[in-house]
Design a protein around this motif. Structure first.
Motif, PDB file in Angstrom:
ATOM      1  N   LEU A  72       0.893  -1.154   0.014  1.00 10.91           N
ATOM      2  CA  LEU A  72       0.129  -0.024  -0.145  1.00 10.91           C
ATOM      3  C   LEU A  72       0.790   1.282  -0.033  1.00 10.91           C
ATOM      4  O   LEU A  72       0.599   2.373  -0.534  1.00 10.91           O
ATOM      5  CB  LEU A  72      -0.893  -0.152   1.325  1.00 10.91           C
ATOM      6  CG  LEU A  72      -2.081  -0.970   1.130  1.00 10.91           C
ATOM      7  CD1 LEU A  72      -2.866  -0.868   2.549  1.00 10.91           C
ATOM      8  CD2 LEU A  72      -2.989  -0.810  -0.089  1.00 10.91           C
ATOM      9  N   ARG A  73       1.857   1.094   0.645  1.00 10.47           N
ATOM     10  CA  ARG A  73       2.799   2.587   0.630  1.00 10.47           C
ATOM     11  C   ARG A  73       3.428   2.875  -0.830  1.00 10.47           C
ATOM     12  O   ARG A  73       3.611   3.870  -1.254  1.00 10.47           O
ATOM     13  CB  ARG A  73       4.003   2.261   1.625  1.00 10.47           C
ATOM     14  CG  ARG A  73       3.518   2.082   3.200  1.00 10.47           C
ATOM     15  CD  ARG A  73       4.643   1.803   4.048  1.00 10.47           C
ATOM     16  NE  ARG A  73       4.171   1.655   5.397  1.00 10.47           N
ATOM     17  CZ  ARG A  73       4.677   2.080   6.341  1.00 10.47           C
ATOM     18  NH1 ARG A  73       5.836   2.897   6.357  1.00 10.47           N
ATOM     19  NH2 ARG A  73       4.384   1.771   7.699  1.00 10.47           N
ATOM     20  N   ARG A  74       3.717   1.483  -1.320  1.00 10.27           N
ATOM     21  CA  ARG A  74       4.232   1.692  -2.825  1.00 10.27           C
ATOM     22  C   ARG A  74       3.284   2.214  -3.743  1.00 10.27           C
ATOM     23  O   ARG A  74       3.237   3.339  -4.573  1.00 10.27           O
ATOM     24  CB  ARG A  74       4.851   0.333  -3.338  1.00 10.27           C
ATOM     25  CG  ARG A  74       4.871   0.265  -4.727  1.00 10.27           C
ATOM     26  CD  ARG A  74       6.104   1.339  -5.053  1.00 10.27           C
ATOM     27  NE  ARG A  74       6.439   1.040  -6.639  1.00 10.27           N
ATOM     28  CZ  ARG A  74       6.994   2.034  -7.342  1.00 10.27           C
ATOM     29  NH1 ARG A  74       7.295   3.015  -6.863  1.00 10.27           N
ATOM     30  NH2 ARG A  74       7.203   1.741  -8.792  1.00 10.27           N
ATOM     31  N   LEU A  75       1.875   1.641  -3.690  1.00 17.13           N
ATOM     32  CA  LEU A  75       0.597   2.062  -4.299  1.00 17.13           C
ATOM     33  C   LEU A  75       0.406   3.434  -3.931  1.00 17.13           C
ATOM     34  O   LEU A  75       0.063   4.500  -5.056  1.00 17.13           O
ATOM     35  CB  LEU A  75      -0.662   1.485  -4.147  1.00 17.13           C
ATOM     36  CG  LEU A  75      -0.470  -0.148  -4.557  1.00 17.13           C
ATOM     37  CD1 LEU A  75      -1.630  -0.860  -4.115  1.00 17.13           C
ATOM     38  CD2 LEU A  75      -0.267  -0.370  -5.970  1.00 17.13           C
ATOM     39  N   SER A  76       0.395   4.126  -2.643  1.00 17.99           N
ATOM     40  CA  SER A  76       0.326   5.481  -2.488  1.00 17.99           C
ATOM     41  C   SER A  76       1.288   6.384  -3.292  1.00 17.99           C
ATOM     42  O   SER A  76       0.946   7.405  -3.553  1.00 17.99           O
ATOM     43  CB  SER A  76       0.412   5.476  -0.955  1.00 17.99           C
ATOM     44  OG  SER A  76      -0.056   6.881  -0.494  1.00 17.99           O
ATOM     45  N   ALA A  77       2.666   5.910  -3.123  1.00 16.63           N
ATOM     46  CA  ALA A  77       3.483   6.695  -3.820  1.00 16.63           C
ATOM     47  C   ALA A  77       3.352   6.877  -5.150  1.00 16.63           C
ATOM     48  O   ALA A  77       3.587   8.030  -5.838  1.00 16.63           O
ATOM     49  CB  ALA A  77       5.054   6.041  -3.384  1.00 16.63           C
ATOM     50  N   MET A  78       3.023   5.712  -5.787  1.00 19.65           N
ATOM     51  CA  MET A  78       2.718   5.645  -7.122  1.00 19.65           C
ATOM     52  C   MET A  78       1.478   6.766  -7.488  1.00 19.65           C
ATOM     53  O   MET A  78       1.480   7.572  -8.565  1.00 19.65           O
ATOM     54  CB  MET A  78       2.294   4.466  -7.858  1.00 19.65           C
ATOM     55  CG  MET A  78       3.414   3.421  -7.875  1.00 19.65           C
ATOM     56  SD  MET A  78       2.971   1.729  -8.153  1.00 19.65           S
ATOM     57  CE  MET A  78       2.671   1.922 -10.014  1.00 19.65           C
ATOM     58  N   ALA A  79       0.567   6.703  -6.543  1.00 12.61           N
ATOM     59  CA  ALA A  79      -0.706   7.714  -6.890  1.00 12.61           C
ATOM     60  C   ALA A  79      -0.250   9.189  -6.536  1.00 12.61           C
ATOM     61  O   ALA A  79      -0.657  10.197  -7.257  1.00 12.61           O
ATOM     62  CB  ALA A  79      -1.707   7.434  -5.956  1.00 12.61           C
ATOM     63  N   GLU A  80       0.814   9.439  -5.864  1.00 16.22           N
ATOM     64  CA  GLU A  80       1.236  10.783  -5.375  1.00 16.22           C
ATOM     65  C   GLU A  80       1.981  11.295  -6.816  1.00 16.22           C
ATOM     66  O   GLU A  80       1.675  12.487  -7.178  1.00 16.22           O
ATOM     67  CB  GLU A  80       2.218  10.678  -4.525  1.00 16.22           C
ATOM     68  CG  GLU A  80       1.519  10.863  -3.102  1.00 16.22           C
ATOM     69  CD  GLU A  80       0.794  12.174  -2.687  1.00 16.22           C
ATOM     70  OE1 GLU A  80       1.251  13.068  -3.209  1.00 16.22           O
ATOM     71  OE2 GLU A  80      -0.381  11.883  -1.973  1.00 16.22           O
ATOM     72  N   ALA A  81       2.623  10.302  -7.708  1.00 16.10           N
ATOM     73  CA  ALA A  81       3.312  10.974  -8.437  1.00 16.10           C
ATOM     74  C   ALA A  81       2.320  10.792  -9.808  1.00 16.10           C
ATOM     75  O   ALA A  81       2.819  11.595 -10.832  1.00 16.10           O
ATOM     76  CB  ALA A  81       4.472   9.695  -8.951  1.00 16.10           C
TER      77      ALA A  81
END
Length: 318
Positions: A72-81
């Protein structure tokens, strides 16, 4: 790891974190029989195989599986970008910290509805598409060694169950080869399996993304692809255990419906066997839940598997 005392016919001690009761007695009697301590012929060392589920069996899986937090931390970072991802699941839920959607994924899975699981799975696979196996392992290892559990006030690597660590050591002292057979990611667990469980990385069986090899000047690179290889859960567990070891285990431990086939597979007509099912019934020291374990508990009653009560059988949890 726990210390053990060697005696004729097996090992006593090494299970100090277990309260006296049917579960501890079943384990000790089983190991004594395997070692020939009851006067029977000892089981050859090469046949002393024990397999353990990971999430909810060897370490805590609530309020969410540890690997899910990592993803989820990786998915959240992808959504931020990439703002466009914020309107797509599972990036939307990760970005908004919508734990209701994530809970619905697990509830649907336990009820046999895999619709949202497939959506989440596609996002998980896309999250690490193209990353090398070494880079993935480095990220997983760094996360596991640094991230805190959200409610228990300890790091994730301190969320392994102390009595199960003692059991692993107890079995190893008696000639068992311990394996992890988990629905979690194989490459997520490998960086810490030796450090936490005393289980070498080659004995970790788990789910895997498909991999691709590319020849290059660095000796070749293996990368993750955005497609599944296999999900090591349910009927896949005994298949993957057999594919890796070529043997039926003598002991298997799990905690959920997905572990039932693995526990069923741990049966021998001519050797001792032990099936262990962890029951999470201690809401004060850990978590209390049976969702996703209903079929396993029914099967345990019918087939006389050994149920381990966190509340009654463990003197300590962590």
């Amino acid at each position: 790891m726990a210390t053990t005392e060697h005696v004729s016919g097996g090992v006593v001690g090494g299970l100090q974190g277990w309260r006296d009761g049917p579960a501890r007695q079943a384990i000790v009697e089983f190991v004594t029989r395997v070692c020939g301590g009851d006067g029977s012929e000892p089981v050859p060392i090469e046949d002393r195989l024990a397999v353990f589920d990971n999430d909810g069996t060897l370490w805590c899986e609530k309020p969410m599986p540890i690997q899910l937090d990592f993803i989820l931390r990786r998915l959240s970072a992808m959504a931020e970008a990439d703002p466009a991802l914020r309107e797509r699941q599972p990036w939307k839920a990760a970005h908004e910290r919508d734990y209701g959607w994530l809970s619905a994924v697990m509830e649907g899975h336990y009820a046999g509805d895999e619709t949202k699981v497939r959506v989440l799975g596609a996002g998980i696979l896309a999250a690490y598409d193209g990353i090398s196996v070494e880079d993935f392992e480095a990220r997983a290892g760094e996360f596991l060694r640094s991230a805190p559990h959200p409610t228990l006030g300890r790091g994730y690597l301190e969320c392994a169950y102390a009595p199960m660590l003692e059991l692993l050591a107890y079995l190893a002292a008696n000639g068992f080869s311990n394996y992890i057979a988990s629905g979690g990611g194989r490459d997520f667990m490998r960086p810490i399996s030796q450090e936490v469980y005393g289980i070498p990385r080659q004995r970790v069986i788990g789910s895997s993304a498909a991999l691709a090899y590319t020849s290059d000047e660095r000796g070749g690179t293996i990368t993750h692809k955005a497609e599944a290889d296999y999900l090591d859960d349910g009927p896949q567990k005994p298949i993957r255990i057999w594919s890796r070891t070529g043997r039926r285990p003598l002991l298997a431990a799990g905690n959920s419906n997905g572990d039932v086939p693995m526990l069923q597979f741990t049966q021998h007509p001519d050797k001792p066997s032990l099936r262990l099912l962890v029951l999470h019934d201690d809401g004060e020291r850990e978590f209390a839940y049976t969702t996703g374990a209903e079929q396993a508990l029914d099967q345990a009653t019918r087939d006389a598997w050994t149920v381990i009560s966190v509340k009654d059988d463990w003197a300590t949890v962590f």
